[in-house]
Design an enzyme around this catalytic site. Sequence first.
Site, short mmCIF file in Angstrom:
data_model
loop_
_atom_site.label_atom_id
_atom_site.label_comp_id
_atom_site.label_asym_id
_atom_site.label_seq_id
_atom_site.Cartn_x
_atom_site.Cartn_y
_atom_site.Cartn_z
N SER A 19 30.38 27.55 25.82
CA SER A 19 31.77 27.32 26.24
C SER A 19 32.56 26.49 25.22
O SER A 19 32.05 25.56 24.62
CB SER A 19 31.79 26.60 27.58
OG SER A 19 33.12 26.25 27.88
N LEU A 20 33.82 26.85 25.09
CA LEU A 20 34.73 26.11 24.20
C LEU A 20 35.50 25.04 24.99
O LEU A 20 36.22 24.24 24.40
CB LEU A 20 35.72 27.09 23.55
CG LEU A 20 35.08 28.12 22.62
CD1 LEU A 20 36.03 29.28 22.36
CD2 LEU A 20 34.67 27.47 21.30
N LYS A 70 32.60 32.15 40.27
CA LYS A 70 34.05 32.21 40.51
C LYS A 70 34.42 32.72 41.91
O LYS A 70 35.38 32.25 42.50
CB LYS A 70 34.73 33.10 39.46
CG LYS A 70 34.98 32.40 38.15
CD LYS A 70 35.75 33.31 37.19
CE LYS A 70 36.26 32.53 36.00
NZ LYS A 70 37.04 33.36 35.08
N ASP A 106 43.71 31.69 35.55
CA ASP A 106 43.49 32.77 34.57
C ASP A 106 44.71 33.68 34.43
O ASP A 106 45.15 33.99 33.31
CB ASP A 106 42.29 33.64 34.97
CG ASP A 106 40.96 33.03 34.53
OD1 ASP A 106 40.96 32.23 33.58
OD2 ASP A 106 39.92 33.39 35.13
N ALA A 131 39.01 45.76 36.30
CA ALA A 131 39.29 45.35 37.68
C ALA A 131 38.27 44.30 38.09
O ALA A 131 37.98 44.12 39.27
CB ALA A 131 39.27 46.55 38.62
N GLY A 132 37.71 43.61 37.10
CA GLY A 132 36.75 42.53 37.35
C GLY A 132 37.50 41.23 37.58
O GLY A 132 38.71 41.24 37.86
N ARG A 154 36.65 51.60 34.91
CA ARG A 154 35.53 52.54 34.96
C ARG A 154 35.18 52.89 36.40
O ARG A 154 35.08 54.05 36.77
CB ARG A 154 34.32 51.93 34.24
CG ARG A 154 33.07 52.77 34.28
CD ARG A 154 31.94 52.10 33.54
NE ARG A 154 31.61 50.77 34.10
CZ ARG A 154 30.70 49.97 33.61
NH1 ARG A 154 30.04 50.32 32.52
NH2 ARG A 154 30.46 48.80 34.16
N1 LIG Z 1 40.61 34.68 27.04
C1 LIG Z 1 40.27 34.11 28.18
O1 LIG Z 1 40.71 33.00 28.52
C2 LIG Z 1 39.36 34.81 29.13
C3 LIG Z 1 39.27 34.39 30.47
C4 LIG Z 1 38.41 35.08 31.34
C5 LIG Z 1 37.65 36.13 30.86
N2 LIG Z 1 37.75 36.48 29.54
C6 LIG Z 1 36.97 37.62 29.01
O2 LIG Z 1 37.32 38.77 29.76
C7 LIG Z 1 36.23 39.68 29.81
C8 LIG Z 1 36.02 40.12 31.25
O3 LIG Z 1 35.57 39.04 32.01
P1 LIG Z 1 35.38 39.13 33.60
O4 LIG Z 1 34.96 37.79 34.06
O5 LIG Z 1 36.55 39.77 34.23
O6 LIG Z 1 34.13 40.16 33.71
P2 LIG Z 1 33.67 41.02 34.96
O7 LIG Z 1 34.20 40.45 36.23
O8 LIG Z 1 32.20 41.20 34.80
O9 LIG Z 1 34.40 42.45 34.76
C9 LIG Z 1 33.99 43.30 33.73
C10 LIG Z 1 34.98 44.46 33.59
O10 LIG Z 1 34.61 45.22 32.43
C11 LIG Z 1 34.39 46.58 32.81
N3 LIG Z 1 33.32 47.14 31.96
C12 LIG Z 1 32.19 46.51 31.55
N4 LIG Z 1 31.47 47.33 30.76
C13 LIG Z 1 32.15 48.50 30.67
C14 LIG Z 1 31.93 49.73 30.00
N5 LIG Z 1 30.85 49.92 29.24
N6 LIG Z 1 32.86 50.70 30.12
C15 LIG Z 1 33.97 50.53 30.87
N7 LIG Z 1 34.24 49.37 31.54
C16 LIG Z 1 33.34 48.38 31.44
C17 LIG Z 1 34.00 46.51 34.27
O11 LIG Z 1 34.20 47.77 34.85
P3 LIG Z 1 33.46 48.17 36.24
O12 LIG Z 1 34.32 47.59 37.32
O13 LIG Z 1 33.43 49.62 36.22
O14 LIG Z 1 32.09 47.53 36.19
C18 LIG Z 1 34.96 45.43 34.77
O15 LIG Z 1 36.25 45.94 34.95
C19 LIG Z 1 35.04 38.94 29.19
O16 LIG Z 1 34.90 39.34 27.84
C20 LIG Z 1 35.47 37.48 29.24
O17 LIG Z 1 34.89 36.70 28.21
C21 LIG Z 1 38.59 35.86 28.68
#
Ligand SMILES: NC(=O)c1ccc[n+]([C@@H]2O[C@H](COP(=O)([O-])OP(=O)(O)OC[C@H]3O[C@@H](n4cnc5c(N)ncnc54)[C@H](OP(=O)(O)O)[C@@H]3O)[C@@H](O)[C@H]2O)c1
Length: 287
Positions: A19-20, A70, A106, A131-132, A154
């Site tokens: 984590s940063l 979360k 977020d 949609a995560g 997806r």
């Molecule tokens: N910049 C920031 O401050 C910040 C803040 C939060 C998160 N993030 C980043 O955002 C990203 C998502 O985080 P999250 O917590 O939302 O994750 P999450 O709840 O696990 O959701 C993952 C998402 O990615 C999709 N996905 C994963 N693998 C896939 C594939 N091979 N093909 C198509 N869709 C795929 C999933 O689709 P399905 O629904 O079909 O599984 C889902 O929509 C991460 O990289 C995280 O580090 C950044």
Amino acid sequence: MISGKTKLFALIGDPVEQSLSPAMHNAVFKALGLDCAYVALRVPKVMLADAMAGVRALGIAGLNVTHPHKVSIAGILDELDESASSVGAVNTVKNERGKLTGFNTDGAGAVRALEREVGKLAGRRAVLFGAGGAARAIAFSLVQAGVELTIANRTAVKAQVLAAEVERKFGTKVALVGIERRALGEAVKRADLLINATTIGMRPNVNQTLVTADMMHRGLVVNDIVYEPLQTKLLREAKRAGARTVNGLGMLVQQGALAFEVWTGKRAPIKVMEGAVKRELRRRGRL
Ligand SMILES: NC(=O)c1ccc[n+]([C@@H]2O[C@H](COP(=O)([O-])OP(=O)(O)OC[C@H]3O[C@@H](n4cnc5c(N)ncnc54)[C@H](OP(=O)(O)O)[C@@H]3O)[C@@H](O)[C@H]2O)c1
């Protein structure tokens, strides 16, 4: 300096080592001369309830919350701010004399970061990938900011559920599209904003992207919220198409700034936070 009066803040999640947030928040505490410290604590899934009892017992003043807690933490807090109850997930907790309130910064962080780069979002047409957890928060905040939203995920049913929830809350239509190239290409052609909130392109899958340069256009703003790496395949493709790119650092800093504001009631020094994150990334050889 740590004193007998130091207020403690923590990130809880599993894993947390990369984590940063500790670098970012400790830099702010130092810059503002606050007697506060921020640590990252690994809390396995099954220990969450015990950890929250610990937060109360130890008087930890505030938390950031990351994967895998979360959603589950929302059920064991005393209260949820509207930012967290609508999304169904918490990334920030404030402890007021043992009363724990959950917030979600977020979505607002993502919108703030984008508006800082490209101006007001109201009236723009956005395609949101995902949609995560992160995508859910961003979808609510985009529509609240006046964006016309299309969601591509997806797992179609997750996108349908999210769209229905957003529509119910704001009374505006949310469009849906599949992630196959042709459908996505059509949606992106009509959009002026594209946001990737999936894990696609994230280390170690650095060569993955849902859309390529030929599917994007010059007038498009492309925001990848993935920040490991900062220059994702999607952003490289967007640059090739002449589109404007925004990486995930801005959202990271803004969601942290909003958490700091929840905890302290003070305005966060964005430049200090940005500088700290970049320094830490450089130290790790990632920038
Ligand atoms: N910049 C920031 O401050 C910040 C803040 C939060 C998160 N993030 C980043 O955002 C990203 C998502 O985080 P999250 O917590 O939302 O994750 P999450 O709840 O696990 O959701 C993952 C998402 O990615 C999709 N996905 C994963 N693998 C896939 C594939 N091979 N093909 C198509 N869709 C795929 C999933 O689709 P399905 O629904 O079909 O599984 C889902 O929509 C991460 O990289 C995280 O580090 C950044």
